[in-house]
Design a protein around this motif. Structure first.
Motif, PDB file in Angstrom:
ATOM      1  N   LEU A   1       0.783  -1.215   0.000  1.00 36.06           N
ATOM      2  CA  LEU A   1       0.000   0.000   0.000  1.00 36.06           C
ATOM      3  C   LEU A   1       0.831   1.289   0.000  1.00 36.06           C
ATOM      4  O   LEU A   1       1.682   1.489   0.833  1.00 36.06           O
ATOM      5  N   ALA A   2       0.627   2.105  -0.978  1.00 30.41           N
ATOM      6  CA  ALA A   2       1.120   3.479  -0.980  1.00 30.41           C
ATOM      7  C   ALA A   2      -0.023   4.250  -1.615  1.00 30.41           C
ATOM      8  O   ALA A   2      -0.246   4.128  -2.807  1.00 30.41           O
ATOM      9  N   PRO A   3      -0.799   4.989  -0.830  1.00 32.07           N
ATOM     10  CA  PRO A   3      -2.061   5.537  -1.333  1.00 32.07           C
ATOM     11  C   PRO A   3      -1.953   6.204  -2.696  1.00 32.07           C
ATOM     12  O   PRO A   3      -2.772   5.936  -3.574  1.00 32.07           O
TER      13      PRO A   3
ATOM     14  N   ASP B   1      -1.536  -2.615   4.902  1.00 35.44           N
ATOM     15  CA  ASP B   1      -0.681  -1.891   5.850  1.00 35.44           C
ATOM     16  C   ASP B   1      -1.027  -2.425   7.239  1.00 35.44           C
ATOM     17  O   ASP B   1      -2.152  -2.855   7.484  1.00 35.44           O
ATOM     18  N   LEU B   2      -0.054  -2.340   8.129  1.00 35.31           N
ATOM     19  CA  LEU B   2      -0.253  -2.793   9.504  1.00 35.31           C
ATOM     20  C   LEU B   2      -1.234  -1.885  10.259  1.00 35.31           C
ATOM     21  O   LEU B   2      -1.968  -2.325  11.139  1.00 35.31           O
ATOM     22  N   ASN B   3      -1.251  -0.631   9.891  1.00 34.56           N
ATOM     23  CA  ASN B   3      -1.959   0.376  10.675  1.00 34.56           C
ATOM     24  C   ASN B   3      -3.381   0.592  10.140  1.00 34.56           C
ATOM     25  O   ASN B   3      -3.570   0.934   8.969  1.00 34.56           O
TER      26      ASN B   3
ATOM     27  N   GLN C   1      -4.042   3.947   8.415  1.00 37.42           N
ATOM     28  CA  GLN C   1      -3.523   4.024   7.035  1.00 37.42           C
ATOM     29  C   GLN C   1      -4.474   3.316   6.073  1.00 37.42           C
ATOM     30  O   GLN C   1      -4.715   3.775   4.962  1.00 37.42           O
TER      31      GLN C   1
ATOM     32  N   LEU D   1       3.880  -7.203   6.932  1.00 40.51           N
ATOM     33  CA  LEU D   1       4.810  -7.660   5.899  1.00 40.51           C
ATOM     34  C   LEU D   1       5.344  -9.058   6.184  1.00 40.51           C
ATOM     35  O   LEU D   1       5.548  -9.853   5.273  1.00 40.51           O
ATOM     36  N   GLN D   2       5.552  -9.390   7.456  1.00 41.11           N
ATOM     37  CA  GLN D   2       6.179 -10.650   7.827  1.00 41.11           C
ATOM     38  C   GLN D   2       5.283 -11.860   7.562  1.00 41.11           C
ATOM     39  O   GLN D   2       5.768 -12.958   7.331  1.00 41.11           O
TER      40      GLN D   2
ATOM     41  N   THR E   1       9.993   1.182   4.122  1.00 42.36           N
ATOM     42  CA  THR E   1       8.990   0.484   4.934  1.00 42.36           C
ATOM     43  C   THR E   1       9.483  -0.914   5.305  1.00 42.36           C
ATOM     44  O   THR E   1       9.210  -1.408   6.405  1.00 42.36           O
TER      45      THR E   1
ATOM     46  N   TYR F   1      11.050  -1.653   8.719  1.00 41.28           N
ATOM     47  CA  TYR F   1      10.267  -1.832   9.957  1.00 41.28           C
ATOM     48  C   TYR F   1      10.293  -3.291  10.411  1.00 41.28           C
ATOM     49  O   TYR F   1      10.008  -3.584  11.570  1.00 41.28           O
TER      50      TYR F   1
END
Ligand SMILES: C[S@@+](CC[C@H](N)C(=O)[O-])C[C@H]1O[C@@H](n2cnc3c(N)ncnc32)[C@H](O)[C@@H]1O
Length: 217
Positions: A7-9, A26-28, A31, A53-54, A73, A76
């Motif tokens: 994700l990158a808006p 995204d984790l958040n 976001q 991601l993991q 990113t 992280y």
């Protein structure tokens, strides 16, 4: 048809606007909500969900032409096992010949002074001053301590938001060693953060911001 998994808006928006099938995570949760709202407001379709991601999963049967993870990113992810798992998952989500684009800031352990970066953003009624400090990288723990402070002025009132975190560090050799652990990915080109496809560079410390292009076997 092209799809992307990270994700990158703005990237999601411009790919979706060009008619590509776009997925991202995204984790958040904020976001994720931000991206969903922004896509909806523009009448664009894209699947966005919360994931790490993991250990992320993609919708059953999805195979992508392109996966991307930019602006450090990937740093992280705080362990080597997590980084390997992430690359393996991204590779597995690509169709054969698909591309993984990874953008991150490299570390020179011999020359890693404290750093400071500032940007200022303005929109009608809101002004944001963002300061990010990074501490010298620690070679043994493979971390660099980061701090971001955002000074947000809206409707005449200013509030400050601060985030502290550790990035995992990568020298060129550490990055090459990581990629070697995922044999289904082959590094085919490197660029700098000017994103000029006509200009390639080597994976070394000549330029610390690097964009890696990897191809799935
Ligand atoms: C530099 S921002 C990029 C935001 C957005 N993807 C973009 O490109 O504009 C880094 C993002 O990584 C997310 N993040 C941090 N750790 C993550 C992880 N382990 N898995 C997935 N996302 C993570 C954060 O929530 C944050 O939104």
């Amino acid at each position: 048809m092209s799809e992307n998994t990270f994700l990158a808006p703005t990237m999601m928006e411009s790919l979706a606007a060009r008619g590509h099938v776009v997925h991202g995570f995204d984790l958040n949760q904020h976001q994720v909500a931000f991206a969903k709202n922004r896509l909806k407001a523009k009448g664009l379709k894209a699947k966005v969900w919360r994931g790490r991601l993991q250990d992320f999963k993609v919708p059953k049967g999805a195979r992508y032409d392109v996966a991307h993870c930019f602006v450090s990113t990937f740093k992280y992810i705080d362990t080597e096992a997590g980084a390997v798992s992430s690359l393996r998952r991204m590779a597995a989500a690509l169709r054969p010949g698909g591309l993984l684009l990874l953008g991150l800031h490299l570390t020179d352990y011999k020359n890693s002074p404290p750093d400071h970066e500032r940007w200022i953003g303005r929109k009608p009624g809101i002004r944001v001053v963002s300061d990010t400090w990074s501490a010298p990288a620690d070679r043994k723990s493979r971390t660099e301590a980061m701090r971001t402070r955002m000074r947000i002025t809206e409707k005449g009132k200013t509030r400050v938001e601060e985030t502290l975190w550790d990035f995992r560090t990568y020298s060129p050799a550490e990055l090459k060693a990581l990629i070697a652990k995922v044999p289904s990915l082959r590094l085919v080109a490197c660029h700098d953060f000017h994103y000029d496809l006509g200009s390639t560079r080597r994976l070394d410390l000549a330029y610390s911001d690097v964009l890696l292009v990897m191809r799935r076997a």
